[in-house]
Design an enzyme around this catalytic site. Structure first.
Site, PDB file in Angstrom:
ATOM      1  N   ASP A  52      72.711 -15.811  34.483  1.00 20.66           N
ATOM      2  CA  ASP A  52      72.581 -16.638  33.287  1.00 20.66           C
ATOM      3  C   ASP A  52      73.912 -17.188  32.792  1.00 20.66           C
ATOM      4  OD1 ASP A  52      69.891 -15.870  33.479  1.00 20.66           O
ATOM      5  OD2 ASP A  52      70.214 -14.151  32.158  1.00 20.66           O
ATOM      6  N   GLU A 165      63.893 -14.140  28.973  1.00 19.66           N
ATOM      7  CA  GLU A 165      64.570 -13.264  28.027  1.00 19.66           C
ATOM      8  C   GLU A 165      63.956 -13.383  26.642  1.00 19.66           C
ATOM      9  OE1 GLU A 165      69.042 -12.334  28.412  1.00 19.66           O
ATOM     10  OE2 GLU A 165      68.941 -13.809  26.792  1.00 19.66           O
TER      11      GLU A 165
END
Length: 274
Positions: A52, A165
């Site tokens: 990420d 997430e």
């Protein structure tokens, strides 16, 4: 709150399939436009070496590079290394930094600050801070440092939040969940990998086992082990595919439990929690 698969997909704005090159362009242009709109001088982001932060960092540097060619004003992107002592996968972090090739790099070891907080807690409360709480303290200290450095250089803080997430609430409230701008929003984990592939990132950045690496007692604890289901299952859910009913219910339950992380502080006028 009521929630089902389709409602969650719509709220998190996930597409069942993407044009990876188009997504890179849109997110890069978003960072360029927003930075110009705010009048700030650049972006900062902590780089862990995982998928990420590598993806967000690369797109941020691409945006700043283009702005510096197009505008008379000078913009910057500062990539931060924020280890607690020695990071167990430091080689991956170094490889990510080399790949991103940021305008500037800054390293702040958060160990002294976190350990001082732990000691102050022990003295005030009279008991040990749990390893889980200390993990969240690490995440919040990292974000505090990012905002300190952003303030020093008139920059904005980039966050790495994405749909997988956000769905699970798998981040620290007021830690890695805090930021000024979230360029990966709406992408699931699988889609993020595809963006890194077309950007020719080192395979280790998106093939390695994802880990928040916050707990000292469990260094490198895989995210999927902590969550109880896999990113493939989360991504299938977010892309509207059929998945095991028990896993589907677990994901929806997790989404409901973590709704407070996706909201501003609750007030007397809010109803989302009912």
């Amino acid at each position: 709150m009521e929630a089902d698969q389709q409602t969650i997909i719509q709220e998190l704005e996930v597409k069942p399939s993407i044009d990876s090159e188009k997504e890179v362009e849109e997110r890069k242009n978003f960072l360029k436009s927003y930075l110009k709109h705010t009048g700030m001088d650049g972006y900062v982001l902590g780089i862990s070496g995982g998928q990420d932060s590598t993806l967000a960092g690369k797109i941020a540097q691409m945006a700043v590079t283009e702005l510096n060619k197009e505008e008379t004003k000078s913009y910057t992107f500062a990539a931060l290394r924020l280890p607690y002592g020695i990071q167990f996968d430091e080689e991956d972090a170094a490889a990510a930094m080399e790949y991103i090739d940021p305008e500037s790099t800054i390293t702040v070891n958060i160990k002294k600050a976190v350990d001082a907080s732990e000691e102050a807690f022990r003295e005030a409360v009279g008991k040990e801070m749990s390893d889980f709480t200390k993990g969240n303290t690490k995440a919040r200290e990292r974000m505090k440092v990012q905002y300190d450095i952003a303030a020093a250089f008139n920059c904005l803080v980039i966050g790495t939040d994405h749909a997988a997430e956000a769905l699970t609430g798998f981040y620290t409230k007021h830690g890695d969940g805090a930021c000024d701008v979230a360029p990966l929003y709406g992408l699931d984990k699988r889609q993020g990998k595809e963006l890194l592939r077309i950007l020719e990132a080192p395979a280790a950045t998106f093939e390695k086992v994802p880990t928040a690496d916050l707990e000292s007692d469990k260094p490198g604890l895989p995210d999927e082990e902590a969550l109880g289901f896999s990113y493939d299952q989360i991504d299938d859910f977010l892309e509207g595919r059929d998945i095991d009913e028990d896993v589907k219910n677990q994901i929806i339950r997790r989404y409901k439990q973590t709704e407070h992380k996706r909201q501003l502080p609750v007030t007397v006028h809010d109803n989302w929690w009912k």
